[in-house]
Design an enzyme around this catalytic site. Sequence first.
Site, PDB file in Angstrom:
ATOM      1  N   GLU A 157       0.831  -1.270  -0.096  1.00 40.52           N
ATOM      2  CA  GLU A 157      -0.040  -0.060  -0.013  1.00 40.52           C
ATOM      3  C   GLU A 157       0.921   1.324  -0.035  1.00 40.52           C
ATOM      4  OE1 GLU A 157      -2.832  -0.450   3.301  1.00 40.52           O
ATOM      5  OE2 GLU A 157      -3.489  -2.406   2.454  1.00 40.52           O
ATOM      6  N   GLU A 262      -6.226 -10.689  -1.189  1.00 42.18           N
ATOM      7  CA  GLU A 262      -6.969 -10.408  -0.134  1.00 42.18           C
ATOM      8  C   GLU A 262      -8.794 -10.549  -0.472  1.00 42.18           C
ATOM      9  OE1 GLU A 262      -5.796  -7.254   2.145  1.00 42.18           O
ATOM     10  OE2 GLU A 262      -3.719  -7.521   1.874  1.00 42.18           O
TER      11      GLU A 262
HETATM   12  O1  9MR Z   1      -8.011  -8.007   8.105  1.00 41.12           O
HETATM   13  C1  9MR Z   1      -6.979  -7.262   9.004  1.00 41.12           C
HETATM   14  C2  9MR Z   1      -7.485  -6.763  10.143  1.00 41.12           C
HETATM   15  O2  9MR Z   1      -7.938  -7.649  11.162  1.00 41.12           O
HETATM   16  C3  9MR Z   1      -6.713  -5.724  10.910  1.00 41.12           C
HETATM   17  O3  9MR Z   1      -7.472  -5.119  11.859  1.00 41.12           O
HETATM   18  C4  9MR Z   1      -6.147  -4.439   9.990  1.00 41.12           C
HETATM   19  C5  9MR Z   1      -5.294  -3.751  10.363  1.00 41.12           C
HETATM   20  O4  9MR Z   1      -4.217  -4.503  10.521  1.00 41.12           O
HETATM   21  O5  9MR Z   1      -5.730  -5.229   8.828  1.00 41.12           O
HETATM   22  C6  9MR Z   1      -6.414  -6.133   7.849  1.00 41.12           C
HETATM   23  O6  9MR Z   1      -5.852  -6.549   6.831  1.00 41.12           O
HETATM   24  C7  9MR Z   1      -5.703  -5.628   5.818  1.00 41.12           C
HETATM   25  C8  9MR Z   1      -4.366  -6.207   5.183  1.00 41.12           C
HETATM   26  O7  9MR Z   1      -3.325  -6.378   6.192  1.00 41.12           O
HETATM   27  C9  9MR Z   1      -3.781  -5.318   4.152  1.00 41.12           C
HETATM   28  N1  9MR Z   1      -4.952  -4.869   3.318  1.00 41.12           N
HETATM   29  C10 9MR Z   1      -6.056  -4.365   3.763  1.00 41.12           C
HETATM   30  C11 9MR Z   1      -6.587  -5.507   4.797  1.00 41.12           C
HETATM   31  C12 9MR Z   1      -7.740  -5.238   5.248  1.00 41.12           C
HETATM   32  O8  9MR Z   1      -7.737  -4.022   6.007  1.00 41.12           O
END
Ligand code: 9MR
Length: 373
Positions: A157, A262
């Site tokens: 990102e 994802e």
């Molecule tokens: O699914 C993840 C959630 O449990 C966490 O709280 C959040 C923050 O770390 O991250 C979510 O996963 C993210 C991923 O690591 C990167 N792309 C976006 C995903 C959804 O927010």
Amino acid sequence: MRLFNYSLLLLSLIILSGCNAKKEKEKNTASLSDRYKNDFYIGTALSADQIEEKNPAVDSLIKKEFNAITAENIMKSMFIHPFKDQYDFTLSDKFIAYGEKNKMFIHGHTLIWHSQLAPWMQKIKDSTEMKAFMKDHITTIVTKYKGRVDSWDVVNEALNEDGSLRKSIFLNTLGERYLVDAFKFAAAADPKVDLYYNDYNNEEPAKREGNINLIKKIKAGGGKIDGVGIQAHWKLQHPSLEEIEKSILAYSALGIKVAFTELDISVLPNPKDLNGADVNQNFESNAKMNPYPQTLPDSVQVKLAERYASIFKLFLKHKDKISRVTFWGVHDGQSWLNDWPIKGRTNYPLLFDKNLKPKKAYNSVMELKETKQ
Ligand code: 9MR
């Protein structure tokens, strides 16, 4: 004559019940990863509890349906590197062991991300300190799992929606060379592992252009980059199949692999018609924004199934360019979308419901592969 008819009837019944038994057995043993085994990996993100195999029913579902895993949270820098001189590999060791035990493709998520940083990292102010952090962080983790992790999200990102570079702590301290450096550190630590750049909305035209430039810059700077991760936090209507297809073609034209890293499909309304996955955006809840608190109406189940089918049909069309399709969670009950961008809603974005039952969307993805290809 009557005896002949009777035998014929009996024979037909035996054959029919044999067929039904075969179908039933097929239903019980058929799985996503098996159906798609000649196309691309089918992965899932694992929570800490799932890595620790806390729920046997969830665990057997994971082992049956998926052949690739990503840690949803535990490898993020705040968890794996909480203090400057201290790493915590307790859960990541278990995650790797889980993948090895089950002969799964293991993806590492994520090395350099502006979000979920440990407090000490957020205090880094100058370029010398930041470069030292990046080098130590990437080298330590990639070396530890050298030859055991199959691919890494090296940078996550780094782009804004218009395709420009996000003003993250990394860009602010190091300038854009941090991108090339990150990929170089990772390749030096494990020259054979596949290295990915991962982002959301990078199938949208402006961000895609920015992502293409970024990949070209990494290559031009001497960095090794093997693939792009399109996160695929999508909705029922958006993005269009056309933009997804254009993205698959444009990225693979750069000579890299495309992974959908994802995948989930929100069925809920979104404030301000928000797309993507910026974890910092949050809004208040109300009944209008949480229309299906108990169950998902059949009409929407069908729409979700159709959307998944059309997406997987496109994936199959381009299977030669796609390395992996990973869902962001095993079942609806654990999805991050129940809490984003509004806390405490009930969303239905995956192929299994919260009771682990396959949804219509599961069948629609499976049916695409029913006939031998
Ligand atoms: O699914 C993840 C959630 O449990 C966490 O709280 C959040 C923050 O770390 O991250 C979510 O996963 C993210 C991923 O690591 C990167 N792309 C976006 C995903 C959804 O927010």
